[in-house]
Design an enzyme around this catalytic site. Structure first.
Site, PDB file in Angstrom:
ATOM      1  N   ASN A   9       0.874  -1.175   0.000  1.00  0.00           N
ATOM      2  CA  ASN A   9       0.000   0.000   0.000  1.00  0.00           C
ATOM      3  C   ASN A   9       0.909   1.221   0.000  1.00  0.00           C
ATOM      4  OD1 ASN A   9      -1.741   2.081   0.517  1.00  0.00           O
ATOM      5  ND2 ASN A   9      -2.449   1.319   2.501  1.00  0.00           N
ATOM      6  N   TRP A  10       0.967   1.893  -1.135  1.00  0.00           N
ATOM      7  CA  TRP A  10       1.908   3.019  -1.270  1.00  0.00           C
ATOM      8  C   TRP A  10       1.356   4.304  -0.644  1.00  0.00           C
ATOM      9  CZ3 TRP A  10       3.761   2.219  -7.081  1.00  0.00           C
ATOM     10  CH2 TRP A  10       4.448   0.997  -7.167  1.00  0.00           C
ATOM     11  N   LYS A  11       0.098   4.279  -0.252  1.00  0.00           N
ATOM     12  CA  LYS A  11      -0.542   5.440   0.397  1.00  0.00           C
ATOM     13  C   LYS A  11      -0.311   6.702  -0.436  1.00  0.00           C
ATOM     14  CE  LYS A  11      -0.276   3.082   4.810  1.00  0.00           C
ATOM     15  NZ  LYS A  11      -0.138   3.155   6.255  1.00  0.00           N
ATOM     16  N   HIS A  95      -9.553   0.848   5.127  1.00  0.00           N
ATOM     17  CA  HIS A  95      -8.253   1.072   5.786  1.00  0.00           C
ATOM     18  C   HIS A  95      -8.457   1.980   6.997  1.00  0.00           C
ATOM     19  CE1 HIS A  95      -4.142   2.328   6.517  1.00  0.00           C
ATOM     20  NE2 HIS A  95      -3.771   1.267   5.838  1.00  0.00           N
ATOM     21  N   GLU A  97      -6.897   4.396   8.036  1.00  0.00           N
ATOM     22  CA  GLU A  97      -6.742   5.833   7.765  1.00  0.00           C
ATOM     23  C   GLU A  97      -8.021   6.406   7.156  1.00  0.00           C
ATOM     24  OE1 GLU A  97      -3.006   5.393   5.690  1.00  0.00           O
ATOM     25  OE2 GLU A  97      -2.118   4.760   7.587  1.00  0.00           O
ATOM     26  N   GLU A 167      -5.062  -5.029  10.703  1.00  0.00           N
ATOM     27  CA  GLU A 167      -4.066  -3.973  10.879  1.00  0.00           C
ATOM     28  C   GLU A 167      -4.336  -3.239  12.192  1.00  0.00           C
ATOM     29  OE1 GLU A 167      -2.231  -2.901   6.758  1.00  0.00           O
ATOM     30  OE2 GLU A 167      -3.756  -1.453   7.304  1.00  0.00           O
ATOM     31  N   GLY A 173       2.754   2.234  10.833  1.00  0.00           N
ATOM     32  CA  GLY A 173       3.689   3.338  10.670  1.00  0.00           C
ATOM     33  C   GLY A 173       4.414   3.728  11.949  1.00  0.00           C
ATOM     34  N   SER A 212       3.779  -2.169  10.356  1.00  0.00           N
ATOM     35  CA  SER A 212       5.237  -2.203  10.548  1.00  0.00           C
ATOM     36  C   SER A 212       5.861  -3.549  10.164  1.00  0.00           C
ATOM     37  CB  SER A 212       5.603  -1.813  11.983  1.00  0.00           C
ATOM     38  OG  SER A 212       5.152  -0.492  12.253  1.00  0.00           O
ATOM     39  N   GLY A 233       2.990  -1.136   4.291  1.00  0.00           N
ATOM     40  CA  GLY A 233       2.969   0.299   4.020  1.00  0.00           C
ATOM     41  C   GLY A 233       4.361   0.810   3.728  1.00  0.00           C
TER      42      GLY A 233
END
Ligand code: 13P
Length: 256
Positions: A9-11, A95, A97, A167, A173, A212, A233
């Protein structure tokens, strides 16, 4: 027979040059990694450029979100039919976020899950608790609520063509990975929750861990009975690091 899936997931990262470089390096490195499934999820605007690199390779294209709507007056949205048209095979939904920063509710996530499936794409459904929730001892209740919203709308059978990603928000992160046992416990709970509706589907559903993950901890996570891969991520932005995680999946796949 489980097959490990490693998804990047490159966000909100990259530019038109860097995403092409990254995709191309992943494609090269993935050639030998035949025993693992690999996907990358770039930002929407770079989907066509990344797809051009992935064409004919072992690496699948995914998106980070999708609208609940298929078309119409919904400014700023991107629909599942559009993602399919751009070559996506999977789409992340729910997700943390999206949930915590953009107010996405369990029901919204369930509708997105349905929208993605309507196009024959594979939803990658994220669930997970915050640090507060873990400390309050309500991890299972939170994950069950998030999962049940989808099960209620779509039924357990829908998970046949889907993937779940556990997650824990406190591990995303932060460099603070759940221990393999902590992750395994929640994964086993998720599988048992699905099994209440359909044991056959539960046994086959792939449940990824995200938070992570890096090359240094991937192998021990993937070795756990109910951890069927990873949603990566930060480490997915470095081709060599991402490929090392994929390699851990490949080795696990070789072991059977
Ligand atoms: P990190 O691997 O950077 O913790 O992110 C995990 C994640 O959110 C993947 O969707």
């Amino acid at each position: 027979m489980r097959r490990i899936l490693v998804a990047g997931n490159w966000k909100l990262n990259g530019n038109s040059h860097s995403v092409v470089r990254l995709a191309s390096a992943v494609v090269q490195g993935a050639r030998e990694l035949t025993e693992v499934d690999i996907a990358v999820c770039p930002p929407y605007v770079y989907l066509p450029a990344v797809q051009a690199q992935l064409a004919g390779s072992r690496v699948a294209l995914g998106a980070q979100d999708a609208s609940v709507q298929d078309r119409g007056a919904f400014t700023g949205e991107v629909s599942a039919p559009m993602l399919k048209d751009c070559g996506c095979r999977c789409v992340i939904v729910g997700h943390s976020e999206r949930r915590s920063l953009f107010g996405e509710q369990d029901q919204d996530t369930a509708y997105k899950f349905a929208a993605v499936r309507r196009q024959g794409l594979m939803p990658l459904l994220c669930v997970g608790e915050t640090l507060d929730e873990r400390e309050q001892g309500v991890t299972e209740a939170v994950v069950a609520r998030q999962l049940d919203a989808v099960l209620a709308l779509e039924g357990a059978g829908a998970l046949t063509d889907a993937v779940i990603a556990y997650e824990p928000v406190w591990a995303i992160g932060t460099g603070r990975t759940a221990t393999p046992q902590q992750a395994q416990d929640v994964h086993a709970f998720i599988r048992s929750r699905i099994a209440r509706q359909d044991a056959g589907v539960a046994a086959k559903t792939r449940i990824l861990y995200g938070g992570s993950v890096k090359s240094a901890n991937a192998a021990e996570l993937f070795a756990m009975a109910d951890i069927d891969g990873g949603l990566i991520g930060g480490a997915a932005l470095d081709a060599q690091e991402f490929l090392a995680i994929c390699q851990a999946g490949h080795l696990q796949g070789q072991q059977g």
